[in-house]
Design a protein around this motif. Structure first.
Motif, short mmCIF file in Angstrom:
data_model
loop_
_atom_site.label_atom_id
_atom_site.label_comp_id
_atom_site.label_asym_id
_atom_site.label_seq_id
_atom_site.Cartn_x
_atom_site.Cartn_y
_atom_site.Cartn_z
N VAL A 58 0.86 -1.18 0.00
CA VAL A 58 0.00 0.00 0.00
C VAL A 58 0.90 1.23 0.00
N LEU A 108 -8.63 1.33 4.96
CA LEU A 108 -7.79 2.20 4.13
C LEU A 108 -8.57 3.40 3.62
N TYR A 116 -5.33 6.07 -1.99
CA TYR A 116 -4.28 5.09 -1.74
C TYR A 116 -4.15 4.19 -2.97
N LEU A 118 -3.17 0.12 -3.68
CA LEU A 118 -2.92 -1.19 -3.10
C LEU A 118 -2.63 -2.16 -4.23
#
Length: 170
Positions: A58, A108, A116, A118
């Motif tokens: 991440v 998240l 973000y 991932l």
């Protein structure tokens, strides 16, 4: 999971294995997670098992790094393998069980507002990032997505009721 087939172990096999464990006592005053771990370790002695674990990375922008690091350290959805602060981002290598994926994504999204990235351990597949979720950072896009969802929901309801929306439109 069975290591040879990578398929889940059948429930009856697990139940039979638990029934065969000697000296098993369930304590209502101990944590269920620790008791389940102990039972899992004892079942591994009877038949081979592996965890259905996924590894990934991440990364978030620097200003979101502290919140994301705190979430990862306190989360039950994932385990931290390694983390690092680069010049412009916070990067963490993590692992999670497949059934914890939804909780990981929710955590998240909550800690970063959807900003973000991932990726799984192959490094090539982007599971979720801000480019695929513009509604997380743009209020106008969020309203547009909500309107599209509402229109689709209305269409589905009218179809199930046998109504034709186009025929009713003025």
């Amino acid at each position: 999971m069975e290591p040879k087939t990578n398929l889940p172990i059948p429930r009856t096999r697990i139940v039979n294995g638990i029934d065969q464990l000697k000296g098993l006592k369930v304590d209502p005053f101990r944590s269920t997670a620790t008791q389940a771990d102990e039972i899992g370790k004892r079942l591994k002695e009877q038949f081979p098992m592996i965890k259905n674990e996924v590894f990934g990375r991440v990364s978030v922008e620097m200003h979101l790094g502290a919140a994301t690091a705190a979430m990862i350290h306190s989360s039950n959805a994932c385990h931290l393998v390694k983390d690092d602060y680069t010049d412009d981002a916070y990067v963490a290598d993590i692992s999670w069980l497949c059934n914890d994926y939804a909780r990981l994504i929710a955590d998240l999204t909550k800690s970063t507002g959807g900003q973000y990235e991932l990726t799984q351990d192959t490094g090539s597949e982007i599971i979720n990032n801000e480019a695929t979720q513009p509604a997380a950072r743009d209020p106008a896009a969020k309203q547009k997505v909500q309107k599209q969802r509402g229109d689709a929901r209305d269409r589905k309801r009218s179809e199930s009721a046998g109504l034709d929306l186009e025929a009713q439109a003025p």
